[in-house]
Scaffold this motif. Structure first.
Motif, PDB file in Angstrom:
ATOM      1  N   UNK A   9       0.884  -1.129   0.063  1.00  0.00           N
ATOM      2  CA  UNK A   9      -0.017   0.009  -0.029  1.00  0.00           C
ATOM      3  C   UNK A   9       1.047   1.478  -0.086  1.00  0.00           C
ATOM      4  N   UNK A  10       0.212   2.489   0.006  1.00  0.00           N
ATOM      5  CA  UNK A  10       0.953   3.657  -0.015  1.00  0.00           C
ATOM      6  C   UNK A  10      -0.002   4.817  -0.760  1.00  0.00           C
ATOM      7  N   UNK A  11       0.735   5.767  -0.918  1.00  0.00           N
ATOM      8  CA  UNK A  11       0.229   6.830  -1.833  1.00  0.00           C
ATOM      9  C   UNK A  11       0.545   6.725  -3.267  1.00  0.00           C
ATOM     10  N   UNK A  12      -0.585   6.775  -3.926  1.00  0.00           N
ATOM     11  CA  UNK A  12      -0.573   6.980  -5.591  1.00  0.00           C
ATOM     12  C   UNK A  12      -1.371   7.874  -6.036  1.00  0.00           C
ATOM     13  N   UNK A  13      -0.938   8.550  -7.383  1.00  0.00           N
ATOM     14  CA  UNK A  13      -1.525   9.421  -7.905  1.00  0.00           C
ATOM     15  C   UNK A  13      -2.498   8.965  -8.688  1.00  0.00           C
ATOM     16  N   UNK A  14      -3.583   9.845  -8.749  1.00  0.00           N
ATOM     17  CA  UNK A  14      -4.753   9.380  -9.727  1.00  0.00           C
ATOM     18  C   UNK A  14      -4.140   8.857 -11.216  1.00  0.00           C
ATOM     19  N   UNK A  15      -4.539   7.609 -11.611  1.00  0.00           N
ATOM     20  CA  UNK A  15      -4.251   7.237 -12.966  1.00  0.00           C
ATOM     21  C   UNK A  15      -3.196   6.415 -12.847  1.00  0.00           C
ATOM     22  N   UNK A  16      -2.738   6.126 -11.615  1.00  0.00           N
ATOM     23  CA  UNK A  16      -1.521   5.200 -11.385  1.00  0.00           C
ATOM     24  C   UNK A  16      -1.949   4.013 -11.195  1.00  0.00           C
ATOM     25  N   UNK A  40     -13.616   2.205   3.092  1.00  0.00           N
ATOM     26  CA  UNK A  40     -13.048   3.607   3.406  1.00  0.00           C
ATOM     27  C   UNK A  40     -13.827   4.165   4.062  1.00  0.00           C
ATOM     28  N   UNK A  41     -13.096   5.280   4.788  1.00  0.00           N
ATOM     29  CA  UNK A  41     -13.582   5.990   5.912  1.00  0.00           C
ATOM     30  C   UNK A  41     -15.234   6.101   5.988  1.00  0.00           C
ATOM     31  N   UNK A  42     -15.879   5.843   6.877  1.00  0.00           N
ATOM     32  CA  UNK A  42     -17.304   5.998   7.014  1.00  0.00           C
ATOM     33  C   UNK A  42     -18.160   5.070   6.294  1.00  0.00           C
ATOM     34  N   UNK A  85      -6.128   4.208 -11.076  1.00  0.00           N
ATOM     35  CA  UNK A  85      -6.612   4.530 -10.223  1.00  0.00           C
ATOM     36  C   UNK A  85      -7.231   5.685  -9.873  1.00  0.00           C
ATOM     37  N   UNK A  86      -8.472   5.918  -9.076  1.00  0.00           N
ATOM     38  CA  UNK A  86      -9.257   6.966  -8.844  1.00  0.00           C
ATOM     39  C   UNK A  86      -9.293   7.465  -7.248  1.00  0.00           C
ATOM     40  N   UNK A  87      -9.418   8.476  -6.816  1.00  0.00           N
ATOM     41  CA  UNK A  87      -9.602   8.788  -5.810  1.00  0.00           C
ATOM     42  C   UNK A  87     -10.508   7.918  -4.647  1.00  0.00           C
ATOM     43  N   UNK A  88     -11.738   7.534  -5.357  1.00  0.00           N
ATOM     44  CA  UNK A  88     -12.570   6.653  -4.767  1.00  0.00           C
ATOM     45  C   UNK A  88     -12.147   5.192  -4.620  1.00  0.00           C
ATOM     46  N   UNK A  89     -10.717   5.053  -4.862  1.00  0.00           N
ATOM     47  CA  UNK A  89     -10.243   3.723  -4.606  1.00  0.00           C
ATOM     48  C   UNK A  89      -9.440   3.725  -3.106  1.00  0.00           C
ATOM     49  N   UNK A 109      -3.806  -2.826   4.689  1.00  0.00           N
ATOM     50  CA  UNK A 109      -2.947  -1.887   4.317  1.00  0.00           C
ATOM     51  C   UNK A 109      -3.434  -0.728   3.678  1.00  0.00           C
ATOM     52  N   UNK A 110      -3.033   0.520   4.149  1.00  0.00           N
ATOM     53  CA  UNK A 110      -3.629   1.505   3.435  1.00  0.00           C
ATOM     54  C   UNK A 110      -3.276   1.947   1.978  1.00  0.00           C
ATOM     55  N   UNK A 111      -4.190   2.147   1.440  1.00  0.00           N
ATOM     56  CA  UNK A 111      -4.035   2.885  -0.134  1.00  0.00           C
ATOM     57  C   UNK A 111      -4.787   4.232  -0.310  1.00  0.00           C
ATOM     58  N   UNK A 112      -3.821   5.159  -0.567  1.00  0.00           N
ATOM     59  CA  UNK A 112      -4.339   6.601  -0.576  1.00  0.00           C
ATOM     60  C   UNK A 112      -4.128   7.095  -2.200  1.00  0.00           C
ATOM     61  N   UNK A 113      -5.053   7.462  -2.874  1.00  0.00           N
ATOM     62  CA  UNK A 113      -5.020   7.988  -4.051  1.00  0.00           C
ATOM     63  C   UNK A 113      -5.395   9.473  -4.194  1.00  0.00           C
ATOM     64  N   UNK A 114      -4.097  10.144  -4.412  1.00  0.00           N
ATOM     65  CA  UNK A 114      -4.407  11.686  -4.222  1.00  0.00           C
ATOM     66  C   UNK A 114      -3.181  12.187  -5.009  1.00  0.00           C
ATOM     67  N   UNK A 115      -3.461  13.464  -5.460  1.00  0.00           N
ATOM     68  CA  UNK A 115      -2.308  14.094  -6.163  1.00  0.00           C
ATOM     69  C   UNK A 115      -1.648  15.341  -5.228  1.00  0.00           C
TER      70      UNK A 115
END
Length: 115
Positions: A9-16, A40-42, A85-89, A109-115
């Motif tokens: 897991x980790x931080x990934x940019x959208x489209x990655x 996802x949270x909530x 990948x999309x932010x909603x992932x 494992x945390x996956x965060x999709x964000x720019x």
């Protein structure tokens, strides 16, 4: 005691892309079903993909066409790759196994999709 340990897991940019691994302490060929869930949270935990002992794969509509799950029997490892990948992932991804009538979960494992 059966253990499932996720990694990747980790931080990934959208489209990655992301590639997650789940290492099992027992032969994955002894599991009736294995799969990946995410939460996802909530939101409730949801199935991402599953594979039966016979090799039948099932993907959630939200990842269909973007996700590929595979098994490496020699390494007792379950793999999940998700492309475009999309932010909603963004979620905590959990490995799951059903073996001899019992449920087993990894720690997530945390996956965060964000720019």
């Amino acid at each position: 005691q059966v253990q499932l340990v996720e990694s990747g897991g980790g931080l990934v940019q959208p489209g990655g892309s992301l590639r997650l691994s789940c290492a099992a302490s027992r032969s994955i060929s002894t599991f009736d079903v294995m799969g990946w869930y995410r939460q996802a949270p909530g939101k409730q935990r949801e199935l991402v993909a599953s594979i039966s002992s016979g090799g039948t794969r099932n993907y959630a509509d939200s990842v269909k066409g973007r996700a590929t799950m595979s098994r490496d029997n020699a390494k007792n490892t379950l793999l999940l790759q998700v492309d475009s990948l999309k932010p909603e992932d963004t979620a905590v991804y959990y490995c799951h196994g059903w073996r001899f009538g019992s449920d087993y979960w990894g720690q997530g494992t945390q996956v965060t999709v964000s720019s």
